[in-house]
Design an enzyme around this catalytic site. Structure first.
Site, short mmCIF file in Angstrom:
data_model
loop_
_atom_site.label_atom_id
_atom_site.label_comp_id
_atom_site.label_asym_id
_atom_site.label_seq_id
_atom_site.Cartn_x
_atom_site.Cartn_y
_atom_site.Cartn_z
N CYS A 23 12.50 -34.74 178.52
CA CYS A 23 13.66 -35.59 178.26
C CYS A 23 14.31 -35.25 176.92
O CYS A 23 13.75 -34.54 176.10
CB CYS A 23 13.23 -37.05 178.26
SG CYS A 23 12.48 -37.58 179.81
N GLY A 50 17.42 -33.55 180.70
CA GLY A 50 17.15 -34.62 181.65
C GLY A 50 18.41 -35.05 182.37
O GLY A 50 19.44 -35.28 181.75
N ASN A 125 10.47 -38.70 174.58
CA ASN A 125 10.43 -37.34 175.11
C ASN A 125 8.97 -36.88 175.07
O ASN A 125 8.37 -36.81 174.01
CB ASN A 125 11.31 -36.43 174.26
CG ASN A 125 11.17 -34.95 174.62
OD1 ASN A 125 11.41 -34.09 173.78
ND2 ASN A 125 10.80 -34.64 175.84
N GLY A 126 8.40 -36.60 176.24
CA GLY A 126 7.00 -36.19 176.30
C GLY A 126 6.28 -36.91 177.41
O GLY A 126 6.90 -37.47 178.32
N TYR A 265 12.51 -21.51 178.15
CA TYR A 265 13.43 -22.10 179.13
C TYR A 265 14.07 -23.41 178.70
O TYR A 265 15.25 -23.62 178.91
CB TYR A 265 12.66 -22.32 180.44
CG TYR A 265 13.43 -23.05 181.52
CD1 TYR A 265 14.46 -22.42 182.22
CD2 TYR A 265 13.13 -24.37 181.85
CE1 TYR A 265 15.16 -23.09 183.22
CE2 TYR A 265 13.82 -25.04 182.84
CZ TYR A 265 14.83 -24.41 183.53
OH TYR A 265 15.52 -25.06 184.50
#
Length: 526
Positions: A23, A50, A125-126, A265
């Site tokens: 995210c 996201g 995020n995670g 990526y």
């Protein structure tokens, strides 16, 4: 699945997606600025991280309001909505689900008020790995889930379960309880907070504006809003920003293990991680790939857009001409209208088309960032042969992905990973290429200019830096499972619950707005 910024993910069948990005989080404390609009632009810059949902929380000092919904940033927000979100601090989130399904209840930021009247909104995020343990802790403290099944909501509940403490003190008590990867931005009515797990798996950076501060998942988001990069939030660090300035506290000893896949990526090429520009790292990976897997060919082409920097590097390292061989539809974006089976059989042609004049009669090297299930590469190889390529050589700018990620990337299961069941020759035959070469793990690490000991390489080598729980107490839907085991404690079917913990009495206006309990109107979600 197409990405919101027009880039392609690994897989093209929406029912068989490739790795879903971590995210994106953004936060700003800037009195006198239009913080909701700044957050919108920051989230737009992080859209690649996201695409399932987007949300903004904002405070004017008297109350916190969250507006969130399923969809892309530009689908969820418009000018009138942003104009209504007034305040001096805000946080935002773009989501791919890693714990908890893709539902409105699991969209972020999450929000919770404590019994002292303070409202906390949080974006994550995670991915945590002790989610089931935290769920038990929340239940023992008498906290209900309000229908959410995300680890983020659990953290928000645990912060709100300590009304006798300030939010800052509560965070210093809760954060050491968490195991896994987390980069948090969160807020109450007056203060912006940010925290990063002791391993610093997911990135988080601090920026300075003329009249305030910004935190974001990537430096590119700081650039977009005109903020200068100050530094990274350190692993194991909590920062707080309010009218008294910025202060920092440590809640854990740092043991850096930054995600290696960010360089391959996830991150934007114009982002800098740990002092290393991602674009430069990807070009260096391509050069290394040419050194490790040379081939006689006429043309090097990328799979746009994620393969482009590595393809440039491969061309530089090999001396083979770089050129375009695949054209991407620039208007590809996420759609909720799924193609029929007939259209799905067209597969990659809906997104990519070969430049026949460029590839006909040539030996082509195709550079991509990774192979997960192999669907994309298989389709590309077939398409290039049909366009007249004499040979198709595939080069991959990451090692084989053999292991799933439990720290914030929603990979395929291990059983679905192509490299898990086949050796290099088996994969080559599976995708139909004349040759196949992956960059070595050592070569990839060297391109990041980071020590091996400071990187999480688990998806490549299976060495997980954060211990995983035993049994089945892990996974995307672990809380749905926990929820089923305590179904007798759930509200009766048909009872509506709201993000502020109320039963929504009197709410009759459909909207994705979620106000704090002190706000004047209680607005129901759509």
């Amino acid at each position: 699945m197409p990405r919101g910024d027009g880039r392609l993910s690994h897989e093209l069948d929406p029912e068989r997606p490739g790795p879903q990005d971590a995210c994106g989080v953004f936060g700003v404390w800037a009195p006198g600025e239009e913080v909701a609009k700044l957050t919108y632009f920051g989230m737009y810059a992080l859209q690649h991280r996201g695409q399932e949902a987007a949300g903004i929380a904002v405070s004017d000092g008297s109350g916190v309001v969250v507006y969130k919904d399923l969809g892309l940033v530009a689908q969820v927000f418009d000018e009138p909505t942003l104009a209504s979100l007034r305040g001096h601090l805000a946080i935002g989130h773009t989501r791919y689900s890693t714990t908890g399904g893709s539902t409105w209840e699991n969209a972020q930021p999450t929000i919770r008020a404590n019994s002292a009247g303070t409202t906390i909104a949080l974006a994550h995020n995670g991915n945590l790995v002790n989610t089931a343990e935290l769920a038990r802790e929340a239940r023992e403290r008498g906290m209900d889930s309000d229908g959410s099944t995300s680890d983020t909501a659990l953290v928000t509940m645990l912060l709100a379960s300590r009304p006798d403490l300030s939010v800052e003190a509560a965070a210093l008590e809760v954060l050491p309880m968490l195991r896994g990867a987390f980069s948090f931005v969160f807020m109450d009515e007056s203060t912006l907070y940010a925290a990063r797990d002791p391993h610093g798996v997911r990135p988080l950076v601090l920026g300075r504006m003329e009249r305030g501060w910004v935190v974001a998942s990537e430096t590119a988001a700081l650039d977009i809003v005109g903020a200068s990069v100050v530094r990274e939030i350190e692993p194991g660090e909590l920062i707080a920003i309010d009218e008294h300035g910025l202060r920092s506290a440590r809640f854990a000893v740092p043991e850096p293990k930054g995600c290696l896949f960010e360089y391959v990526y996830i991150a934007r090429p114009d982002t800098t991680i740990a002092g290393r520009n991602v674009y430069s790292a990807r070009v260096a990976i391509g050069r290394q790939l040419a050194k490790e897997h040379p081939v006689e060919a006429d043309l090097v082409i990328p799979v746009p857009e994620s393969g482009t920097p590595a393809a440039i590097g491969y061309a530089e390292g090999s001396g083979i001409t770089y050129g375009a061989g695949l054209m991407k539809n620039p208007y590809v974006g996420r759609t909720f209208i799924q193609p029929s089976q007939t259209l799905r059989q067209l597969g990659i042609r809906l997104k990519l088309n070969p430049l026949r004049e460029n590839v006909r009669g040539k030996r082509v090297v195709v550079v991509d960032d990774s192979i997960v299930r192999g669907n994309t590469q298989r389709a590309i190889v077939r398409m290039l042969r049909e366009a007249g390529a004499l040979e198709v050589h595939v080069r991959i700018s990451s090692p084989p992905v053999n292991w799933p990620c439990f720290y914030g990337i929603d990979f395929a299961t291990r059983a679905e990973l192509l490299a898990n069941g086949l050796d290099n020759e088996g994969i080559r035959r599976s995708i139909g290429a004349d040759s196949l070469g992956y960059v070595s793990l050592a070569g990839l690490i060297a391109a990041t200019e980071q020590p091996k000991t400071r990187l999480c390489r688990a998806c490549f080598d299976g060495e997980y830096p954060i211990e995983l729980p035993a049994g089945n107490l892990i996974g995307k839907h672990v809380l749905e499972g926990v929820g089923r085991r305590v179904a007798d404690q759930a509200p009766e079917s048909g009872e509506q619950r709201y993000e502020d913990g109320s039963d929504g009495a009197g709410a009759d206006t459909p909207s994705p707005l979620v106000p704090s309990p002190g706000a004047r109107d209680a607005l129901q979600r759509p």
